[in-house]
Write a protein that holds these residues in place. Structure first.
Motif, mmCIF file in Angstrom:
data_model
loop_
_atom_site.group_PDB
_atom_site.id
_atom_site.type_symbol
_atom_site.label_atom_id
_atom_site.label_comp_id
_atom_site.label_asym_id
_atom_site.label_seq_id
_atom_site.Cartn_x
_atom_site.Cartn_y
_atom_site.Cartn_z
ATOM 1 N N ARG A 169 20.107 42.193 20.635
ATOM 2 C CA ARG A 169 19.587 41.123 21.479
ATOM 3 C C ARG A 169 20.071 41.260 22.911
ATOM 4 O O ARG A 169 19.325 40.976 23.859
ATOM 5 N N HIS A 170 21.308 41.677 23.094
ATOM 6 C CA HIS A 170 21.802 41.875 24.456
ATOM 7 C C HIS A 170 21.123 43.059 25.131
ATOM 8 O O HIS A 170 21.044 43.117 26.358
ATOM 9 N N LEU A 171 20.623 43.977 24.335
ATOM 10 C CA LEU A 171 19.867 45.094 24.906
ATOM 11 C C LEU A 171 18.430 44.692 25.221
ATOM 12 O O LEU A 171 17.687 45.467 25.825
ATOM 13 N N ALA A 172 18.062 43.466 24.802
ATOM 14 C CA ALA A 172 16.659 43.027 24.932
ATOM 15 C C ALA A 172 15.753 44.047 24.256
ATOM 16 O O ALA A 172 14.661 44.334 24.716
ATOM 17 N N ALA A 173 16.262 44.621 23.169
ATOM 18 C CA ALA A 173 15.505 45.655 22.450
ATOM 19 C C ALA A 173 15.749 45.481 20.967
ATOM 20 O O ALA A 173 16.273 46.344 20.296
ATOM 21 N N GLU A 174 15.394 44.302 20.458
ATOM 22 C CA GLU A 174 15.649 44.007 19.059
ATOM 23 C C GLU A 174 14.900 44.953 18.132
ATOM 24 O O GLU A 174 15.261 45.144 16.980
ATOM 25 N N ASP A 175 13.846 45.563 18.650
ATOM 26 C CA ASP A 175 13.104 46.515 17.826
ATOM 27 C C ASP A 175 13.957 47.717 17.447
ATOM 28 O O ASP A 175 13.652 48.448 16.506
ATOM 29 N N ALA A 176 15.039 47.935 18.231
ATOM 30 C CA ALA A 176 15.931 49.055 17.924
ATOM 31 C C ALA A 176 16.765 48.777 16.679
ATOM 32 O O ALA A 176 17.330 49.692 16.093
ATOM 33 N N VAL A 177 16.829 47.501 16.257
ATOM 34 C CA VAL A 177 17.592 47.131 15.077
ATOM 35 C C VAL A 177 16.681 47.181 13.857
ATOM 36 O O VAL A 177 15.624 46.554 13.845
ATOM 37 N N PRO A 178 17.031 47.900 12.804
ATOM 38 C CA PRO A 178 16.184 47.966 11.610
ATOM 39 C C PRO A 178 15.868 46.582 11.052
ATOM 40 O O PRO A 178 16.689 45.669 11.110
ATOM 41 N N ASN A 179 14.661 46.447 10.489
ATOM 42 C CA ASN A 179 14.216 45.152 9.976
ATOM 43 C C ASN A 179 15.171 44.569 8.943
ATOM 44 O O ASN A 179 15.435 43.361 8.943
ATOM 45 N N PRO A 225 23.568 55.942 20.243
ATOM 46 C CA PRO A 225 24.587 55.804 21.283
ATOM 47 C C PRO A 225 24.020 55.671 22.693
ATOM 48 O O PRO A 225 24.553 54.898 23.502
ATOM 49 N N ASP A 226 22.950 56.395 23.002
ATOM 50 C CA ASP A 226 22.424 56.319 24.355
ATOM 51 C C ASP A 226 21.822 54.953 24.650
ATOM 52 O O ASP A 226 21.790 54.502 25.797
ATOM 53 N N ARG A 227 21.343 54.253 23.599
ATOM 54 C CA ARG A 227 20.824 52.903 23.796
ATOM 55 C C ARG A 227 21.948 51.896 24.008
ATOM 56 O O ARG A 227 21.760 50.861 24.650
ATOM 57 N N LEU A 228 23.113 52.186 23.434
ATOM 58 C CA LEU A 228 24.231 51.256 23.518
ATOM 59 C C LEU A 228 24.999 51.362 24.838
ATOM 60 O O LEU A 228 25.684 50.410 25.235
ATOM 61 N N ALA A 229 24.894 52.495 25.516
ATOM 62 C CA ALA A 229 25.687 52.735 26.726
ATOM 63 C C ALA A 229 25.591 51.613 27.758
ATOM 64 O O ALA A 229 26.602 51.250 28.384
ATOM 65 N N PRO A 230 24.414 50.980 27.989
ATOM 66 C CA PRO A 230 24.350 49.903 28.987
ATOM 67 C C PRO A 230 25.203 48.681 28.648
ATOM 68 O O PRO A 230 25.474 47.852 29.519
ATOM 69 N N LEU A 231 25.629 48.568 27.389
ATOM 70 C CA LEU A 231 26.429 47.412 26.988
ATOM 71 C C LEU A 231 27.922 47.617 27.149
ATOM 72 O O LEU A 231 28.690 46.663 27.022
ATOM 73 N N PHE A 232 28.339 48.846 27.423
ATOM 74 C CA PHE A 232 29.768 49.118 27.495
ATOM 75 C C PHE A 232 30.425 48.255 28.560
ATOM 76 O O PHE A 232 29.967 48.184 29.699
#
Length: 345
Positions: free
Chosen positions: A203-213, A146-153
């Motif tokens: 992808r919008h977080l520019a942190a695709e590594d946060a998404v499991p393979n 959730p804390d990673r998603l907050a910037p997308l709200f």
């Protein structure tokens, strides 16, 4: 058929419609304090489709404003995210001091359990209904903290490009045509929707590594399948062409499909044959030569088409067509994608 619940306020007297709508919204997502100039005669409709872990909601309603107040958030906290796609009209949303205005084919994402505000105006200054499709996603279902998603709200995301376009078409297909799928497909379809949403958000977080393979792999497979369906009639379509279009090596593409039921090449061939079978069995296409049907679906060489078809079905396409009753034209395509290929661009 997928389980669908429909609420149509025009089935009750005008004086009862707005209250019926408030109750429907509270049960479908979360309670809101809603204001509308059309409350005296609120003609609206909502269709709710359950897809295992997620819920897809197809809304049509007059212009309105809604607020999930801190008090409502304290009283009921369903722990859900909301991913909303505007279809008709202009929308807006606000949360945690941020706000966005969005138009048709734009997506917005926010925490549906926390305080937020929404506004949706129909066309012609609110006289025509607004339309939207919403995915309700439990917090625990997204593989992103959730804390990673907050910037997308309440940030705007395109529904016409890349993964956003594929997600948009997935939501529209489910919302508009749930009757095309079996109840047993619900969990798998929900997993497809989650994979697409997770990948788009990552992808919008520019942190695709946060998404499991594995989530990224399944989302890319869905993207590849949609691409193949859009280009099925192109005789040059091959695994190498598909790999180049997705900026991956041929070896990577083959590894991507190792967990699938077929290879890339066999998927293309089986899908082409399924489309040929459908057209060959269609009484309305009886006047079209077999060769023309084969060419339409990527088999321009008559002899090659006949060999491939005979190997798969034991008889050539002409003989197969002659042996089909008219009701065969209603055959369900066993390898059809969940995304309408004609709309996936």
């Amino acid at each position: 058929m997928l389980r669908r619940t429909t609420v149509d306020t025009e089935q009750v007297p005008a004086a009862d419609r707005f209250e019926m709508w408030l109750d429907a919204v509270a049960r479908a997502a979360a309670p809101l304090r809603i204001h509308s100039e059309h409350a005296h005669d609120f003609a609206a409709r909502v269709e709710i489709v359950e897809l295992g872990p997620i819920r897809v909601i197809n809304y049509r309603y007059p212009s309105l404003e809604g607020v999930r107040t801190p008090k409502l958030a304290r009283e009921s906290a369903p722990e859900i995210y909301t991913l909303a796609l505007t279809i008709d009209g202009d929308g807006a949303a606000s949360q945690a001091g941020r706000s966005s205005v969005l138009g048709p084919k734009e997506l917005i994402f926010y925490d549906g359990s926390r305080p937020h505000g929404v506004r949706h105006l129909g066309d012609d200054d609110g006289r025509e209904p607004a339309r939207s499709v919403v995915a309700i996603i439990p917090h625990a279902a997204l593989p992103l903290p959730p804390d990673r998603l907050a910037p997308l709200f309440v940030g705007r995301m395109s529904g016409t490009e890349g993964i956003g376009a594929l997600l948009t078409q997935f939501l529209l297909q489910i919302a508009r045509h749930p009757e095309q799928y079996h109840a047993g497909d619900a969990a798998r379809l929900g997993a497809v929707g989650l994979d697409l949403a997770s990948t788009m958000l990552g992808r919008h977080l520019a942190a695709e590594d946060a998404v499991p393979n594995e989530v990224r792999r399944r989302a890319l497979v869905t993207q590849v399948r949609a691409y193949i369906q859009r280009h099925l009639g192109d005789a040059t379509l091959s695994p190498q062409v598909v790999a180049d279009a997705h900026h991956v090596s041929l070896r990577t593409l083959h590894r991507l499909f190792e967990a699938e039921e077929s290879t890339v090449a066999s998927y293309i061939r089986e899908l082409r044959l399924a489309r040929c079978r459908h057209d060959l069995a269609d009484p309305g296409l009886r006047g079209q030569p077999v060769q023309a049907i084969g060419a339409r679906w990527g088999f321009p060489d008559k002899a090659h088409f006949s060999r491939v078809f005979r190997k798969a079905h034991g008889v050539g396409p002409q003989a197969w067509r002659a042996g089909q009753p008219e009701e065969a034209a209603r055959e369900v395509n066993p390898v059809a994608s969940t995304v309408n290929p004609a709309e996936a661009d």
